[in-house]
Scaffold this active site. Structure first.
Site, mmCIF file in Angstrom:
data_model
loop_
_atom_site.group_PDB
_atom_site.id
_atom_site.type_symbol
_atom_site.label_atom_id
_atom_site.label_comp_id
_atom_site.label_asym_id
_atom_site.label_seq_id
_atom_site.Cartn_x
_atom_site.Cartn_y
_atom_site.Cartn_z
ATOM 1 C CD GLU A 1 -3.163 0.724 2.153
ATOM 2 O OE1 GLU A 1 -3.288 -0.431 2.631
ATOM 3 O OE2 GLU A 1 -3.878 1.664 2.469
ATOM 4 C CB SER B 1 -5.312 1.157 -1.081
ATOM 5 O OG SER B 1 -4.337 0.155 -1.272
ATOM 6 C CB CYS C 1 -6.620 -2.643 5.838
ATOM 7 S SG CYS C 1 -6.436 -1.019 6.533
ATOM 8 C CD GLU D 1 -2.712 1.288 -4.314
ATOM 9 O OE1 GLU D 1 -2.750 0.543 -3.311
ATOM 10 O OE2 GLU D 1 -3.730 1.627 -4.945
ATOM 11 C CD GLU E 1 -11.325 -8.353 3.944
ATOM 12 O OE1 GLU E 1 -10.932 -8.919 4.997
ATOM 13 O OE2 GLU E 1 -10.779 -7.359 3.474
ATOM 14 C CB CYS F 1 -9.110 -3.375 14.724
ATOM 15 S SG CYS F 1 -8.810 -2.950 13.013
ATOM 16 C CE LYS G 1 -10.325 -7.517 8.418
ATOM 17 N NZ LYS G 1 -9.579 -7.151 7.204
ATOM 18 C CD GLU H 1 -15.453 -9.849 -7.053
ATOM 19 O OE1 GLU H 1 -15.783 -10.071 -5.860
ATOM 20 O OE2 GLU H 1 -16.206 -10.076 -8.005
#
Lengths: 412, 575
Positions: free
Chosen positions: B277, B319, B299, B280, B361, B506, B358, B366
């Site tokens: 990241e 990102s 994230c 990037e 996720e 978190c 999560k 993808e």
């Protein structure tokens, strides 16, 4: 004496006819005096709220902060949901200009430029009448900078409660707010707001036109003026009538109502709609007055008078009342949500000859808790009709109870 | 100041103080249930009723302001009886399946009933039916809902989503998805804040614990566990451990005691995320006009869902780097399978997360690229792992401490702070500084991004070697919305923005252990900063296991392979 219903219904929307009778003179007089003095005039007239709670109107208006440069609102409560009550509807149909004038006077008194009329969902046909009246007054340049907006309710009884009504106008679910803060401090959009009943507002033009003394000399000193009553149930003539306060209820039933239907004996009356207490036949000498009715165990409330003859079953009646509450509780606060339901359940059990003495005791415990802990007037007032019905007609309830041991468990 | 007496005790409190707060300041306990300070002051449950001399009704302590001369009794017979009957009424509609409820022992209604000595409910039980599709990561038991309205208010006020609404009136009223819509159609971020604010077991995560036990018992499966940074700051709470007992190394020993084959650290892939990241971001920064700016972190799956549902136009700004969880799964089923010399299909990858989103996720096609089933097979929340730990009947408190397995158990201090709001930004800045200047900054140089803003966000403009970087950090989706709206109005300009769906990041995640009425994100975040300080390595670009991964397998950040396994096309991942 007619302070309120003084016009012919067919002239309801003829503003000039209204003006010929002295209409909008009160508004004119009000505008010639400082706002503070208008409030004083209303205060000294002794006018009390006609929605049910009987709060002094002048005092309510005086709670709105005077000089501050904040927006403030006036709301007309036309959410007439009390069962058996249709006095506000009658006023709108007969004397809509009286309402517009009263609203304009009170708006001037608190220096509000925005007024709302919150109309009961079941009265859509009044919208057109009121809009026409407002437009006529506008065309006559009577409203100056006052804007009157009509808002429709969605059919909830609890929205007649002022804080729930405010929530509803704001576009939220009509849940009552906890008070304090009161609307006078933080009302509509958190701004100073006064909410007044239609009948209350319709009394105001008379006070300003004829003077506070002319008003306070009518009726009882504690609750002067006249009161619109809606006479329902077992009488010969049902309808909405204007009665001078202090008139004994007996007289109302006999002269206005033409007596109990079919010459039957009177069993009881309930004054004030579903949230009012019952009076026995022996109590009907009680005058139509706020304090006197309260003392007798009833309440003047909205002014609905339900007449019950000897053939009526009080348990059935009690069940109907509980059923109404159960359906109309908003459900936000626990004691009302569950209490109305559990109370209804116990009364249904009595009706079906399935209850015992313990159930009745549990019902009274529930009523107490609701009275003491419910958030708004709806839950708090459930006890009054139920308790008075069961207490006054104990033998009818007892006759339906099971006598054998067992059944209902004790609460706590 | 206002003078009043509560239970004959004279007190002075500032004007505007509620009776509840006044009592609290004097050490007087008034039971409450629906109340949450500033979040849910709805006075709906009527449990905190107190008697005030001269008042014909009882008043709710949570919503009644103390007045001069007030005489309050919190425990009078009237108050006690009313409280008891109201609680009994609540219980009559609550499916008291306490022994089999995940909130047993951590339920405010259970505590209240115990405290009030309620041993029977004299009302007929009438329990609403459960109609929820329990396949959703977020489950709701209507049978346990006490209609306290907390879920509605936390979703509306804190997360600005308003997924829940109170529908119907009286006894028929119920909490539902707004407008009666199906949950799958709701704009829910799956952040789980409604779960952590539910006083009872009405809102819970989907329980996936059995799946892990099945994998452990399957001789063909190699169970590989990753543990998210924030889990280590809270796992001990599920067992009632002290700070001394709940060390990171004891956590490793405990998870190993469950029978998983390898206990690894999401910190490893958090460092990897920073490499990808961060690179990037530098790529985007140094090629103005080629990429949409500002760049947002990606994230947090709660935030990613929020962005895709509420601001689809921002998706190209996210990102492309996968989250640490998904990077870990991709690495475990490729590189690590090679290291072990096993078929990647045999690897069962489980992650322990402070998060309910999560769970969603890991099921998104993808972000699954290793080609051996899901990259992450399943996700357990911190609460679920706590339940599993209790079920193995091992005296965890006395287990000797153990180390994470190697090499995917190596993480730096920069990774451990991912669990707190601002952590990803701070870690990225530590490495970006290195990538731009060629030398390390002071590891504590970017502390300004730490800490939680209740309303708003943190912003900072930095100068690194002549390059100006404008950064912003927000946690809580309401704050994310505020930030985005300010960006759209052109009031603010940033280059790099970190967003975490849960307030405090978190550490305050929707999958974390619950302590009713306490917001523990700050405290848990502090623990992570302490861990960061104690670690010998505090820069992601110094993680030896990450460097080795590049050397042997990934080549370099943003390489073809890295793109294939560690990045995703955000525009293809649709909701």
């Amino acid at each position: 004496m007619n302070i309120l219903l003084d016009g012919r219904p067919e002239e309801a929307l003829r503003i000039h006819a209204y003006m010929l009778r002295g209409g909008y003179q009160g508004l004119k007089r009000a505008r010639q005096t400082p706002p503070q003095q208008v409030i004083e005039e209303i205060k000294s007239s002794g006018l009390r709220g006609r929605g049910g709670a009987g709060f002094p109107t002048g005092l309510k208006l005086s709670f709105i902060p005077q000089q501050e440069d904040t927006p403030r609102y006036i709301i007309c409560n036309l959410d007439e949901g009390e069962p058996g009550t249709y006095k506000d509807r009658t006023l709108c149909e007969h004397v809509p200009h009286k309402l517009v004038e009263g609203l304009a006077i009170c708006a001037y008194a608190i220096q509000a430029t925005q007024a709302f009329i919150y109309c009961r969902a079941e009265y859509p046909y009044l919208v057109d009448v009121l809009k026409q009246a407002i437009n006529q007054a506008k065309q006559e340049n009577l409203l100056e900078n006052l804007d009157i907006e009509l808002r429709m309710g969605a059919g909830a009884y609890v929205c007649g409660e002022e804080s729930a009504l405010i929530e509803s106008i704001e576009g939220h679910r009509g849940n009552p707010r906890f008070k304090p803060p009161y609307p006078a401090g933080q009302g509509l959009w958190q701004q100073p707001t006064v909410v007044l009943n239609v009948e209350t507002l319709c009394n105001v033009p008379f006070i300003l036109r004829e003077g506070a003394d002319a008003f306070s000399s009518v009726g009882t000193p504690d609750y002067p003026g006249t009161k619109l009553i809606t006479l329902n149930g077992d009488v010969e003539h049902r309808g909405c009538f204007e009665v001078t306060t202090g008139t004994p209820i007996k007289e109302i039933i006999e002269t206005v109502g033409g007596g109990v239907r079919q010459g039957r004996a009177l069993k009881a009356i309930q004054v004030g709609g579903s949230s009012g207490g019952f009076l026995k036949a022996s109590q009907i000498d009680t005058p139509l007055d706020f304090a006197a009715l309260q003392k007798a165990g009833g309440s003047l409330g909205s002014g609905a008078i339900l007449v019950l003859d000897e053939t009526r079953d009080m348990v059935d009646l009690c069940f109907n009342i509980a059923d109404f509450y159960r359906k109309e509780s908003c459900g936000k606060c626990l004691p009302c949500r569950e209490g109305c339901y559990r109370g209804w359940q116990i009364i249904r059990k009595i009706q079906q000859h399935q209850a015992n003495q313990q159930d009745v005791e549990n019902l009274f415990l529930l009523l107490d808790v609701m009275k003491e802990t419910a958030l708004c007037g709806l839950g708090q007032s459930f006890y009054l009709p139920i308790q008075s019905c069961i207490t006054l007609f104990e033998e009818e309830f007892q006759a339906k109870l099971r006598t054998e041991v067992g059944g209902g468990e004790r609460i706590s | 100041m206002v003078s009043l007496t509560i239970n004959h005790q004279s007190l002075q409190v500032p004007e505007g103080t509620t009776i509840l707060e006044a009592a609290k300041s004097a050490g007087i306990v008034i039971p409450t249930l629906c109340y949450l300070k500033e979040l849910n002051e709805v006075a709906a449950c009527r449990v905190c009723m107190v008697e005030i001399e001269g008042s014909n009704r009882l008043m709710p302590a949570c919503d009644t302001v103390a007045q001069e001369g007030m005489v309050v009794f919190t425990n009078s017979r009237r108050a006690r009886e009313a409280r008891k009957i109201n609680t009994q009424l609540l219980l009559s509609r609550h499916d008291c399946q306490c022994p089999t409820c995940v909130r047993s022992g951590n339920c405010s209604l259970q505590d209240l009933a115990h405290d009030l000595n309620i041993i029977e409910v004299p009302f007929e039980k009438q329990i609403p039916k459960n109609t929820w599709n329990m396949d959703h990561p977020l489950n709701r038991y209507a049978s346990k809902c006490i209609r306290c309205l907390r879920c509605i208010n936390v979703c509306e006020k804190v997360q600005s989503l308003g997924v829940w609404a109170l529908n119907g009136t009286g006894e028929y009223n119920k909490i539902e998805v707004k407008d009666g819509a199906d949950f799958s159609a709701a704009h829910c971020a799956l952040c789980g804040q409604c779960i952590t604010h539910c006083p009872v077991g009405a809102l819970v995560e989907r329980d996936d614990t059995q799946q892990l036990l099945d994998a452990i018992d399957d001789p063909d499966k190699i169970t590989v566990m990753q543990v998210a940074p924030a889990v280590r700051a809270a796992w001990g709470d599920t067992l009632g451990f002290t700070k001394e007992q709940a060390t990171v190394k004891r956590m490793v020993a405990a998870f190993r005691a469950l029978g998983v084959d390898y206990v690894f650290d999401t910190n490893f892939s958090a460092d990897l995320t920073i490499m990808e990241e961060g690179s990037e971001f530098i790529e985007r920064m140094t090629h103005p006009g080629e990429y949409p700016m500002p760049m947002f972190t990606s994230c947090c799956p709660g935030w990613v869902r929020f962005a895709k549902l509420e601001y689809p136009e921002l998706v190209p700004h996210l990102s492309t780097a996968k989250s640490p969880q998904q990077m870990f799964g991709a690495v475990a089923k490729t590189y690590y399978a090679q290291l072990l010399g096993v078929d990647p299909e045999r690897i069962f990858c489980v992650s322990v997360m402070p998060c309910t989103a999560k769970k969603y996720e890991c099921s998104v096609p993808e972000v699954n690229d290793a080609g051996a089933g899901r990259d992450v097979d399943m996700v357990l929340t911190t609460r679920e792992i706590g339940r599993l730990l209790r079920s193995v009947h091992v005296d965890i408190a006395s287990l000797p401490e153990e180390e994470f397995d190697q090499p995917l158990g190596i993480g730096t201090g920069a990774a451990v702070i991912f669990g707190a709001t601002g952590g990803v930004m701070e870690a990225a800045l530590r490495s970006a500084y290195y990538l731009i200047t060629g030398k390390n900054p002071d590891a504590d140089a970017f502390q300004a991004v730490r800490g939680q803003e209740v309303k708003g966000w943190k912003a900072k403009t930095l100068e690194i070697n002549g390059i100006t970087v404008r950064i912003a950090v927000a946690s809580g989706l309401g704050n994310a919305r505020r930030l985005i709206e300010a960006l759209k109005r052109g009031e603010v300009q940033y280059d790099f923005i970190e967003i975490m769906a849960c307030p405090g990041g978190c550490a305050g995640g929707g999958g974390q252990p619950i302590q009713d009425g306490c917001e523990l994100a700050g405290e848990r975040g502090e623990k992570l900063y302490v861990l960061d300080k104690e670690l010998p390595l505090r820069f992601s670009h110094e993680n030896p296991a990450v460097l080795k991964l590049y050397e042997d397998f990934m080549e370099k950040p943003l390489s073809h392979k890295a793109h294939q396994l560690l990045h995703t096309d955000q525009t293809k991942w649709r909701l």
